[in-house]
Motif scaffolding. Structure first.
Motif, PDB file in Angstrom:
ATOM      1  N   LEU A 112      39.710  62.704 -14.766  1.00  0.00           N
ATOM      2  CA  LEU A 112      41.166  62.537 -14.716  1.00  0.00           C
ATOM      3  C   LEU A 112      41.902  63.738 -14.122  1.00  0.00           C
ATOM      4  CD1 LEU A 112      42.016  60.596 -18.006  1.00  0.00           C
ATOM      5  CD2 LEU A 112      42.240  59.797 -15.651  1.00  0.00           C
ATOM      6  N   PRO A 113      41.525  64.986 -14.454  1.00  0.00           N
ATOM      7  CA  PRO A 113      42.242  66.105 -13.840  1.00  0.00           C
ATOM      8  C   PRO A 113      42.097  66.179 -12.329  1.00  0.00           C
ATOM      9  CG  PRO A 113      41.047  66.833 -15.781  1.00  0.00           C
ATOM     10  CD  PRO A 113      40.577  65.446 -15.488  1.00  0.00           C
ATOM     11  N   ARG A 114      41.126  65.478 -11.772  1.00  0.00           N
ATOM     12  CA  ARG A 114      40.915  65.479 -10.337  1.00  0.00           C
ATOM     13  C   ARG A 114      41.643  64.325  -9.655  1.00  0.00           C
ATOM     14  NH1 ARG A 114      36.811  67.989 -12.765  1.00  0.00           N
ATOM     15  NH2 ARG A 114      35.651  69.598 -11.631  1.00  0.00           N
ATOM     16  N   ARG A 115      42.395  63.559 -10.417  1.00  0.00           N
ATOM     17  CA  ARG A 115      43.172  62.436  -9.894  1.00  0.00           C
ATOM     18  C   ARG A 115      44.664  62.728  -9.968  1.00  0.00           C
ATOM     19  NH1 ARG A 115      40.371  57.478  -8.754  1.00  0.00           N
ATOM     20  NH2 ARG A 115      38.154  58.015  -8.829  1.00  0.00           N
ATOM     21  N   ARG A 116      45.414  61.937  -9.207  1.00  0.00           N
ATOM     22  CA  ARG A 116      46.876  62.065  -9.225  1.00  0.00           C
ATOM     23  C   ARG A 116      47.438  61.228 -10.369  1.00  0.00           C
ATOM     24  NH1 ARG A 116      45.707  60.497  -4.218  1.00  0.00           N
ATOM     25  NH2 ARG A 116      46.801  58.522  -4.539  1.00  0.00           N
ATOM     26  N   PRO A 117      48.169  61.843 -11.297  1.00  0.00           N
ATOM     27  CA  PRO A 117      48.770  61.068 -12.390  1.00  0.00           C
ATOM     28  C   PRO A 117      50.033  60.365 -11.921  1.00  0.00           C
ATOM     29  CG  PRO A 117      49.331  63.375 -12.611  1.00  0.00           C
ATOM     30  CD  PRO A 117      48.443  63.279 -11.406  1.00  0.00           C
ATOM     31  N   GLY A 118      50.643  59.626 -12.824  1.00  0.00           N
ATOM     32  CA  GLY A 118      51.923  59.006 -12.537  1.00  0.00           C
ATOM     33  C   GLY A 118      51.804  57.635 -11.888  1.00  0.00           C
ATOM     34  N   VAL A 119      52.986  57.073 -11.556  1.00  0.00           N
ATOM     35  CA  VAL A 119      53.058  55.712 -11.019  1.00  0.00           C
ATOM     36  C   VAL A 119      52.339  55.600  -9.686  1.00  0.00           C
ATOM     37  CG1 VAL A 119      54.639  53.897 -10.283  1.00  0.00           C
ATOM     38  CG2 VAL A 119      55.246  55.352 -12.207  1.00  0.00           C
ATOM     39  N   ASP A 120      52.486  56.572  -8.820  1.00  0.00           N
ATOM     40  CA  ASP A 120      51.905  56.509  -7.484  1.00  0.00           C
ATOM     41  C   ASP A 120      50.508  57.116  -7.416  1.00  0.00           C
ATOM     42  OD1 ASP A 120      54.286  55.404  -6.529  1.00  0.00           O
ATOM     43  OD2 ASP A 120      55.184  57.403  -6.306  1.00  0.00           O
ATOM     44  N   GLY A 121      49.980  57.551  -8.560  1.00  0.00           N
ATOM     45  CA  GLY A 121      48.679  58.200  -8.556  1.00  0.00           C
ATOM     46  C   GLY A 121      47.540  57.222  -8.751  1.00  0.00           C
ATOM     47  N   ASP A 122      46.322  57.773  -8.749  1.00  0.00           N
ATOM     48  CA  ASP A 122      45.123  56.954  -8.913  1.00  0.00           C
ATOM     49  C   ASP A 122      44.395  57.269 -10.222  1.00  0.00           C
ATOM     50  OD1 ASP A 122      44.366  59.492  -8.237  1.00  0.00           O
ATOM     51  OD2 ASP A 122      42.969  58.922  -6.653  1.00  0.00           O
ATOM     52  N   ALA A 123      45.050  58.003 -11.124  1.00  0.00           N
ATOM     53  CA  ALA A 123      44.394  58.364 -12.383  1.00  0.00           C
ATOM     54  C   ALA A 123      44.285  57.180 -13.332  1.00  0.00           C
ATOM     55  CB  ALA A 123      45.154  59.514 -13.060  1.00  0.00           C
ATOM     56  N   ALA A 124      45.340  56.364 -13.396  1.00  0.00           N
ATOM     57  CA  ALA A 124      45.364  55.266 -14.364  1.00  0.00           C
ATOM     58  C   ALA A 124      44.228  54.273 -14.118  1.00  0.00           C
ATOM     59  CB  ALA A 124      46.712  54.549 -14.302  1.00  0.00           C
ATOM     60  N   ARG A 125      43.754  54.181 -12.872  1.00  0.00           N
ATOM     61  CA  ARG A 125      42.690  53.217 -12.557  1.00  0.00           C
ATOM     62  C   ARG A 125      41.399  53.518 -13.294  1.00  0.00           C
ATOM     63  NH1 ARG A 125      43.567  53.978  -6.504  1.00  0.00           N
ATOM     64  NH2 ARG A 125      41.395  54.687  -6.538  1.00  0.00           N
ATOM     65  N   LEU A 126      41.221  54.763 -13.717  1.00  0.00           N
ATOM     66  CA  LEU A 126      39.978  55.122 -14.396  1.00  0.00           C
ATOM     67  C   LEU A 126      39.952  54.661 -15.851  1.00  0.00           C
ATOM     68  CD1 LEU A 126      39.279  58.731 -13.098  1.00  0.00           C
ATOM     69  CD2 LEU A 126      38.205  56.588 -12.387  1.00  0.00           C
ATOM     70  N   LEU A 127      41.115  54.350 -16.417  1.00  0.00           N
ATOM     71  CA  LEU A 127      41.147  53.959 -17.821  1.00  0.00           C
ATOM     72  C   LEU A 127      40.375  52.658 -18.065  1.00  0.00           C
ATOM     73  CD1 LEU A 127      42.296  55.463 -20.209  1.00  0.00           C
ATOM     74  CD2 LEU A 127      44.355  54.050 -20.067  1.00  0.00           C
ATOM     75  N   PRO A 128      40.642  51.588 -17.310  1.00  0.00           N
ATOM     76  CA  PRO A 128      39.825  50.385 -17.512  1.00  0.00           C
ATOM     77  C   PRO A 128      38.366  50.577 -17.111  1.00  0.00           C
ATOM     78  CG  PRO A 128      41.324  50.103 -15.649  1.00  0.00           C
ATOM     79  CD  PRO A 128      41.741  51.348 -16.352  1.00  0.00           C
ATOM     80  N   VAL A 129      38.095  51.432 -16.152  1.00  0.00           N
ATOM     81  CA  VAL A 129      36.710  51.699 -15.766  1.00  0.00           C
ATOM     82  C   VAL A 129      35.939  52.281 -16.943  1.00  0.00           C
ATOM     83  CG1 VAL A 129      35.226  53.072 -14.255  1.00  0.00           C
ATOM     84  CG2 VAL A 129      37.281  52.011 -13.341  1.00  0.00           C
TER      85      VAL A 129
END
Length: 536
Positions: A112-129
């Motif tokens: 997660l720290p290596r991803r972009r947080p927020g609405v336009d980021g790609d961090a949230a995609r890892l949660l279901p993964v």
């Protein structure tokens, strides 16, 4: 069988790090320190690590104190049989929960720290993964376990509450796994205070309160176990709320993962799954073996003395949290001599603070166990044996963190597997005839073997001396001095509470005298400097 609180993630292959395209970046350390600006940034990172470490140290101390309070409530409220059954049920949840997480929690802390947080980021995609596979696996395990609880219960439980306890344990698995994974995500995207507040304060504080209510109302062990489980559900809700804003979960953040997301996260998580399961099961393996081979009474004794033994590791746990990022940064930059110096300093402080406590546990085991009630005084010999194991564990310091921070998680796994094999193998041989004492010998053999192997591997990998003369002098001074004081106090006033009080007063006077020594004061100042919170 790594001790609780290692709190580290292994180094990650360069190709998995989005920053690897930068030739000046290292997957664990970030941009290389090449000029004054970078050096200033590195100093800021060290200060932030020190601040997080101080919070973690305080949290570990609070968690340990509340965990000890919980143990007292359990053993005094439910007796040897009831506490043995309750510890066994907790062990089932702890071990199966770690297995079902399959390393996804550690993977989120890394990814997660290596991803972009927020609405336009790609961090949230890892949660279901991370969540969907582990919840699917856990649901399957829970369903099978619930259906077979009546058949499995006699293996671990002697009383009529066994099937109910085991069924509750299996039903609680999905919630427990969800809590672990969500808290890992919180740790990655929120300040450390958020995780400390939930995992180190909220959950451990609620448990003894609910167990006290259970004992006061005269409810049985099954209701008590329900009280132990309830804070897990509260933690899931709290963690989910804390993730909403940073991940943009309610603001339209994309949750549908790409194929690369699955490969990245699970390529990291699966190799960690085995060692994570061993980490969580270190003491509970002994509890479950004792319950199955010697009965609930002996497992209750072993569970109680094991809690005492693990409580002494709080010092090392807090120091580990503080310096692990620093070790990773130094080793990533090839500054192995400085990393070894940090390791030795931490080890010296750990020995000076831990060895007197463990020697007091060994000599005055009857006094410590009298707090749990008369039924637990039989655990004096097992407690003395486990105290010896913890002398070795604390004597090599944070060597396992050192090994992991060097990127050699495979060697660490080898050491943990050897330790687990010894614990289980000797447990089958010794527990049937010796009960809790046999379990203590088996666990001690595993702890010693694991730590010795890890120390040898770390020495080879780092290429710098780790256990030097300064560490030896600390061990000789703290261990020899505390041993003399403890033995003399026991001879004068016995191994009960009176003898323990005499030893504590004598050690306090000796510690005050040692602070007059300039070298001792310098060591203490170094430790305080390392942990002191500073503005970033």
């Amino acid at each position: 069988m790594r001790r609780p609180g290692t709190g580290t993630t292994p180094a990650v292959p360069r190709q998995l790090d989005r920053r690897a395209a930068d030739p000046g970046a290292h997957p664990s350390t970030g941009p290389a320190v090449t000029d004054g600006a970078d050096a200033a940034g590195g100093a800021g990172e060290v200060r932030r690590s020190a601040r997080s470490g101080a919070v973690g140290l305080v949290g570990a101390a609070v968690n340990g104190a509340l965990g000890f309070l919980l143990t007292v409530v359990i053993v005094r409220g439910f007796g040897t049989d009831g506490s043995g059954a309750l510890f066994t049920a907790i062990g089932v949840v702890s071990i199966l929960g770690a297995i079902c997480c399959a390393g996804a929690d550690t993977a989120l802390v890394w990814a997660l720290p290596r991803r972009r947080p927020g609405v336009d980021g790609d961090a949230a995609r890892l949660l279901p993964v991370a969540l969907l596979p582990v919840l699917g696996l856990t649901g399957l395990v829970a369903a099978v376990g619930t259906l077979t609880a009546d058949r499995l219960a006699p293996v671990f439980f002697a009383g009529s509450d066994g099937p109910t306890l085991l069924r509750l344990a299996f039903l609680a698995l999905p919630v427990t796994v969800a809590m672990t994974v969500l808290l890992a995500a919180v740790r990655a995207v929120r300040p450390v205070t958020a995780v400390v507040g939930i995992q180190y304060v909220l959950v451990p504080l609620a448990r003894p309160v609910l167990l006290l209510a259970t004992v006061a109302t005269g409810a049985g062990v099954a209701v008590g176990f329900g009280g132990w489980l309830l804070p897990v559900a509260l933690a899931v809700v709290a963690a989910a709320v804390l993730l909403v804003r940073p991940l943009g979960l309610l603001a339209g953040a994309r949750l549908r993962p790409d194929r690369a997301d699955w490969r990245t996260l699970w390529g990291f998580a699966l190799p960690r799954a085995v060692s994570a399961a061993i980490d969580a099961s270190s003491m509970w393996v002994g509890v479950l073996l004792t319950a199955a081979l010697a009965g609930a009474d002996e497992s209750g004794v072993f569970g109680a003395v094991g809690r005492y033994a693990l409580a002494g590791l709080l010092i090392m746990q807090g120091l580990r949290v503080a310096v692990a990022p620093q070790l990773s940064r130094l080793l990533g930059q090839g500054r192995t001599a400085e990393a070894a110096l940090v390791y030795r300093r931490v080890t010296v402080v750990t020995i000076l603070l831990s060895w007197p406590a463990y020697l007091l546990l060994a000599v005055f085991a009857p006094a410590f166990l009298s707090l749990f009630g008369d039924g637990f005084t039989a655990g004096a010999a097992p407690l003395a044996v486990l105290a010896g194991a913890m002398l070795v564990n604390s004597g090599v310091g944070i060597v396992q963190t050192m090994l992991l921070m060097s990127g050699n998680s495979a060697r660490h796994l080898q050491a943990t597997l050897v330790g687990l094999a010894l614990t289980v193998g000797l447990g089958f041989l010794l527990v049937p005839g010796h009960g809790a004492l046999g379990a203590a010998y088996a666990w001690t053999a595993g702890v010693v073997a694991e730590n010795v192997l890890a120390a040898v591997a770390a020495r080879v990998v780092i290429g710098e001396p780790l256990l030097t003369r300064s560490v030896g002098w600390a061990a000789a001074g703290a261990g020899g001095g505390a041993a003399v004081v403890a033995v003399l106090s026991a001879l004068v006033a016995g191994r009960g509470v009176a003898g323990l009080a005499v030893a504590l007063v004598a050690l306090a006077v000796a510690a005050a005298g040692l602070l007059l020594d300039r070298r001792v004061r310098r060591t203490v100042r170094a430790a305080v400097t390392m942990l002191r919170p500073r503005p970033a």
